[in-house]
Design an enzyme around this catalytic site. Sequence first.
Site, PDB file in Angstrom:
ATOM      1  N   CYS A  92       0.857  -1.191   0.000  1.00  0.00           N
ATOM      2  CA  CYS A  92       0.000   0.000   0.000  1.00  0.00           C
ATOM      3  C   CYS A  92       0.887   1.232   0.000  1.00  0.00           C
ATOM      4  O   CYS A  92       1.901   1.256   0.686  1.00  0.00           O
ATOM      5  CB  CYS A  92      -0.857   0.063   1.267  1.00  0.00           C
ATOM      6  SG  CYS A  92      -1.917  -1.339   1.522  1.00  0.00           S
ATOM      7  N   GLU A 144       9.400  -1.924  -0.964  1.00  0.00           N
ATOM      8  CA  GLU A 144       8.917  -2.645   0.214  1.00  0.00           C
ATOM      9  C   GLU A 144       9.312  -4.113   0.216  1.00  0.00           C
ATOM     10  O   GLU A 144       9.719  -4.648   1.242  1.00  0.00           O
ATOM     11  CB  GLU A 144       7.385  -2.548   0.319  1.00  0.00           C
ATOM     12  CG  GLU A 144       6.901  -1.157   0.641  1.00  0.00           C
ATOM     13  CD  GLU A 144       5.391  -1.087   0.849  1.00  0.00           C
ATOM     14  OE1 GLU A 144       4.729  -2.144   0.990  1.00  0.00           O
ATOM     15  OE2 GLU A 144       4.867   0.045   0.876  1.00  0.00           O
ATOM     16  N   GLU A 176      -9.022   7.530   1.572  1.00  0.00           N
ATOM     17  CA  GLU A 176      -8.310   7.261   0.332  1.00  0.00           C
ATOM     18  C   GLU A 176      -9.230   6.788  -0.786  1.00  0.00           C
ATOM     19  O   GLU A 176     -10.189   6.055  -0.552  1.00  0.00           O
ATOM     20  CB  GLU A 176      -7.233   6.198   0.565  1.00  0.00           C
ATOM     21  CG  GLU A 176      -6.155   6.680   1.509  1.00  0.00           C
ATOM     22  CD  GLU A 176      -5.000   5.725   1.665  1.00  0.00           C
ATOM     23  OE1 GLU A 176      -3.894   6.215   1.945  1.00  0.00           O
ATOM     24  OE2 GLU A 176      -5.188   4.502   1.527  1.00  0.00           O
TER      25      GLU A 176
END
Length: 183
Positions: free
Chosen positions: A68, A88, A115
């Site tokens: 994310c 990540e 979001e």
Amino acid sequence: MIDANEQVLLVDRADRVIGVEGKLEAHRTGALHRAISVFAFNACGDLLLQRRAAGKYHSPDLWANTCCSHPRPGEQTMNAVMRRMGEELNVDIPLQYKTKLIYQADVGNGLREHELVHAFVGQINEQPSPNPSEVSETRFVSLPIIAKEMRQNRQQFAAWFRVYMTVHRHELDAMARGVVKKS
């Protein structure tokens, strides 16, 4: 750790960019901003989960979906997805855009997510080698087992992932089926 200069794209509900704001400030005010979420499944339909690193400014040590983040001003959404998957998890897999989701969630410490998420799906069958400043641990888990774990201890999961698993569960199930079918 948050980059003090990092900015997010403020959007309206139609996903039109209406401004730019510092990432931390957007989370303080709960301003609607563009985000990205990746759901990477293995050939069995198990979702790759990540445990957020302890040093994250919000939701540290909580389990979340594969990846994310937020696109930067001027950055194409798919480029942001690929950048963050590399930063990540140190992986580069083919991903496909699936849908847009909107949610709001309190993430603690006076911060709020609001979001408009561009969701992507892909298949991954390798164990990633996560960046420890971003991700402390990963595991593959079926959606029914995740749902069971959430019922037993909701607080071990990031707020947005709890929303995905409840409000948007049918979309996640379809994503998992699509990956298994392609195998």
